[in-house]
Motif scaffolding. Structure first.
Motif, mmCIF file in Angstrom:
data_model
loop_
_atom_site.group_PDB
_atom_site.id
_atom_site.type_symbol
_atom_site.label_atom_id
_atom_site.label_comp_id
_atom_site.label_asym_id
_atom_site.label_seq_id
_atom_site.Cartn_x
_atom_site.Cartn_y
_atom_site.Cartn_z
ATOM 1 N N ALA A 38 47.982 48.078 38.000
ATOM 2 C CA ALA A 38 47.693 46.741 37.594
ATOM 3 C C ALA A 38 47.698 46.605 36.090
ATOM 4 O O ALA A 38 46.676 46.624 35.431
ATOM 5 C CB ALA A 38 46.339 46.342 38.140
ATOM 6 N N TYR A 39 48.854 46.535 35.560
ATOM 7 C CA TYR A 39 48.948 46.334 34.130
ATOM 8 C C TYR A 39 48.500 44.933 33.793
ATOM 9 O O TYR A 39 48.591 44.026 34.594
ATOM 10 C CB TYR A 39 50.377 46.602 33.661
ATOM 11 N N PHE A 40 48.013 44.842 32.615
ATOM 12 C CA PHE A 40 47.404 43.589 32.197
ATOM 13 C C PHE A 40 48.424 42.460 32.164
ATOM 14 O O PHE A 40 48.142 41.339 32.503
ATOM 15 C CB PHE A 40 46.813 43.789 30.802
ATOM 16 N N HIS A 163 38.586 43.685 30.921
ATOM 17 C CA HIS A 163 39.426 43.590 32.123
ATOM 18 C C HIS A 163 39.821 44.992 32.598
ATOM 19 O O HIS A 163 39.727 45.301 33.794
ATOM 20 C CB HIS A 163 40.673 42.751 31.811
ATOM 21 N N GLU A 164 40.224 45.842 31.673
ATOM 22 C CA GLU A 164 40.599 47.213 32.057
ATOM 23 C C GLU A 164 39.380 47.985 32.545
ATOM 24 O O GLU A 164 39.476 48.768 33.489
ATOM 25 C CB GLU A 164 41.284 47.940 30.892
ATOM 26 N N HIS A 167 38.886 47.348 36.093
ATOM 27 C CA HIS A 167 39.645 48.199 37.019
ATOM 28 C C HIS A 167 38.915 49.526 37.254
ATOM 29 O O HIS A 167 38.937 50.079 38.345
ATOM 30 C CB HIS A 167 41.048 48.477 36.469
ATOM 31 N N GLU A 195 43.741 42.054 40.332
ATOM 32 C CA GLU A 195 43.749 41.587 38.946
ATOM 33 C C GLU A 195 42.710 40.499 38.710
ATOM 34 O O GLU A 195 42.018 40.494 37.687
ATOM 35 C CB GLU A 195 45.143 41.064 38.571
ATOM 36 N N HIS A 250 49.548 39.123 38.972
ATOM 37 C CA HIS A 250 48.261 39.023 38.275
ATOM 38 C C HIS A 250 47.531 37.710 38.518
ATOM 39 O O HIS A 250 46.364 37.590 38.208
ATOM 40 C CB HIS A 250 48.468 39.198 36.766
HETATM 41 ZN ZN LIG Z 1 44.750 44.459 35.247
#
Ligand SMILES: [Zn+2]
Length: 280
Positions: A38-40, A163-164, A167, A195, A250
């Motif tokens: 889940a990249y930002f 946010h990270e 995760h 996300e 996202h």
């Molecule tokens: Zn993310």
């Protein structure tokens, strides 16, 4: 933000200026896990999977130690203090429910970085690797946030970190669902829920940071503006000129804003139930 009284976290690894290739990843993590890291930013997870498979994490070998601890420069201090604040807030939340919070490590890098999840590149935006429980942040993204995405402000940057960290909380609470099997559309839906929950957890941290008098007026607006700027619909419109909701990974600008706000208003992680029926 007002972080004058906040203790800087020492769980920071400063790999800026170290180049890459010398730091071994260690754990081999399957490509599918990568897909839900889940990249930002709205990067297609399958692209990331491919990259990760091409460059398998290094096992063993010589490893160059990156300096650990809060860097002395201004931005290094800032991220270390924000991380410290998330440790205080999540530490207290976990404690209240009889659990112990295991703090993640924040890695500062430039250009490219090797993680237990494969290669990370600045172009992907900040990311979290569950395999080594580290958040990877290239500070160039903060500049992008300000210029390319027009989302300035220190709290917008703090939201990215929070946010990270969200995760990481998902990993600790076993909410990190691997998007195994299923159609592409189903995998994307799982990704969106993950996300949005991370956005909501960022809001939960923001709520408590506010209680600790760490927010200025206007900070929440900065985060909401950032959440809007990096919604999938907004990014798709900018990059491909049209919006394809089935390909969202996202969430839309509106969704990202709403879930951040929900966490910010309540301060309770239980209210971040993006996986319950009917949500998001
Ligand atoms: Zn993310």
């Amino acid at each position: 933000m007002e972080l004058g009284n906040q203790k800087a976290s020492s769980n920071v690894e400063d790999r800026r200026g170290m180049g890459m290739g010398k730091i071994g990843g260690g754990l081999g993590v399957g490509g599918l896990v990568i897909a839900v890291i889940a990249y930002f930013l709205g990067v297609d997870p399958s692209v990331v999977t491919e990259v990760a498979q091409q460059v398998a994490p290094e096992r063993g070998g010589s490893q160059q130690e990156a300096p650990r601890g809060a860097p002395a420069d201004e931005i290094g201090q800032f991220v270390s203090k924000v991380l410290g604040s998330t440790e205080d807030v999540w530490g207290a939340i976990f404690k209240r429910s009889g659990a112990q919070y295991r703090a993640p490590t924040l890695v500062l890098y430039d250009g490219q970085v090797r993680s237990a999840c494969g290669m990370g590149q600045a172009a992907m935006g900040p990311f979290y690797c569950p395999g080594d429980e580290k958040l990877y942040i290239d500070l160039a993204f903060f500049r992008d946030l300000q210029t390319r995405f027009r989302a300035p402000g220190d709290f917008a940057q703090a939201y990215v970190i929070a946010h990270e960290v969200g995760h990481h909380v998902q990993k600790l609470t076993q909410k990190m669902e691997a998007a195994r099997g299923g159609s592409k559309a189903e995998q994307n839906r799982t990704s969106v829920r993950m996300e949005l929950q991370a956005d909501c957890y960022a809001g939960v941290w923001g709520h408590h940071a506010d209680t600790l008098k760490q927010l200025d007026s206007g900070d929440v607006a900065e985060a909401l503006n950032a959440a809007t700027a990096i919604g999938d619909d907004r990014l798709q419109k900018q990059t491909q000129g049209r919006v394809v909701p089935e390909s969202f990974t996202h969430g839309s600008s509106e969704q990202r804003m709403q879930w951040f706000k929900r966490g910010m208003d309540s301060g309770r992680p239980q209210d971040c139930a993006t996986f319950s029926s009917g949500s998001p």
